[in-house]
Design a protein around this motif. Structure first.
Motif, PDB file in Angstrom:
ATOM      1  N   GLU A 161       0.833  -1.203   0.000  1.00 31.43           N
ATOM      2  CA  GLU A 161       0.000   0.000   0.000  1.00 31.43           C
ATOM      3  C   GLU A 161       0.868   1.254   0.000  1.00 31.43           C
ATOM      4  O   GLU A 161       1.976   1.268   0.531  1.00 31.43           O
ATOM      5  N   SER A 162       0.341   2.299  -0.576  1.00 32.98           N
ATOM      6  CA  SER A 162       1.052   3.571  -0.669  1.00 32.98           C
ATOM      7  C   SER A 162       1.358   4.113   0.735  1.00 32.98           C
ATOM      8  O   SER A 162       0.437   4.291   1.541  1.00 32.98           O
ATOM      9  N   PRO A 163       2.631   4.384   1.023  1.00 38.87           N
ATOM     10  CA  PRO A 163       2.957   4.939   2.346  1.00 38.87           C
ATOM     11  C   PRO A 163       2.192   6.235   2.638  1.00 38.87           C
ATOM     12  O   PRO A 163       1.766   6.453   3.766  1.00 38.87           O
ATOM     13  N   ALA A 164       1.994   7.058   1.624  1.00 40.32           N
ATOM     14  CA  ALA A 164       1.256   8.306   1.832  1.00 40.32           C
ATOM     15  C   ALA A 164      -0.181   8.023   2.277  1.00 40.32           C
ATOM     16  O   ALA A 164      -0.695   8.675   3.198  1.00 40.32           O
ATOM     17  N   ASP A 165      -0.826   7.044   1.653  1.00 40.67           N
ATOM     18  CA  ASP A 165      -2.195   6.684   2.035  1.00 40.67           C
ATOM     19  C   ASP A 165      -2.241   6.069   3.426  1.00 40.67           C
ATOM     20  O   ASP A 165      -3.144   6.354   4.219  1.00 40.67           O
ATOM     21  N   VAL A 166      -1.271   5.224   3.719  1.00 46.39           N
ATOM     22  CA  VAL A 166      -1.202   4.581   5.031  1.00 46.39           C
ATOM     23  C   VAL A 166      -1.043   5.647   6.116  1.00 46.39           C
ATOM     24  O   VAL A 166      -1.765   5.642   7.119  1.00 46.39           O
ATOM     25  N   VAL A 167      -0.132   6.574   5.899  1.00 48.72           N
ATOM     26  CA  VAL A 167       0.127   7.630   6.880  1.00 48.72           C
ATOM     27  C   VAL A 167      -1.108   8.519   7.062  1.00 48.72           C
ATOM     28  O   VAL A 167      -1.450   8.899   8.184  1.00 48.72           O
TER      29      VAL A 167
END
Length: 144
Positions: A122-128
């Motif tokens: 999963e996209s780190p930006a989305d996870v964060v």
């Protein structure tokens, strides 16, 4: 060769080299959270009497436990591919991991924790973004 989880010495060396913590996806998420000013515990045991229950990232004050699960080890529905060698052993092992993940999630929730699980792809930006929103929400609820 004796019965073993590894089909060869090379496979054994490769598998033993896999990290339990500080994986690339986990480090990227942690870097981004830290840059946002969020502070957390790493590889932390949220429930004191459950030493095997370790979350990747934990926000203790607001009781949010984050797991970033590897696609292979946790049977990602998109990326998991069963082992071709020693298939029975690995199938049992991976199914055990999935069942343990479910038990851990239930146990934490039963003790009032919010559990967030993400896949390594999963996209780190989305996870964060998801983590930060949950932590902010829980913080507002505590500060009332």
């Amino acid at each position: 060769m004796s019965e073993s989880w590894a089909s060869s010495p090379a496979v054994r060396a490769s598998m033993r080299g896999n990290r339990r913590r500080d994986t690339r996806p986990e480090l990227e998420v942690r870097r981004r959270l830290h840059a946002m000013g969020l502070r957390y515990r790493v590889d932390f045991v949220p429930l004191p009497k459950s030493r095997r229950l370790r979350a990747d990232i934990v926000f203790t004050r607001v009781r949010v436990a984050v797991f970033i699960d590897g696609c292979y080890w946790h049977k990602c529905p998109t990326h998991y591919r069963p082992a071709r060698t020693n298939a029975d052993f690995w199938s049992t092992k991976m199914q055990g991991n999935v069942e343990r993940d479910q038990r851990v999630t239930a146990m934490l929730r039963d003790h009032g924790w919010t559990v967030l699980r993400f896949w390594e792809h999963e996209s780190p930006a989305d996870v964060v973004e998801t983590i930060a929103a949950e932590v902010a929400s829980r913080t507002r609820a505590l500060d009332g």
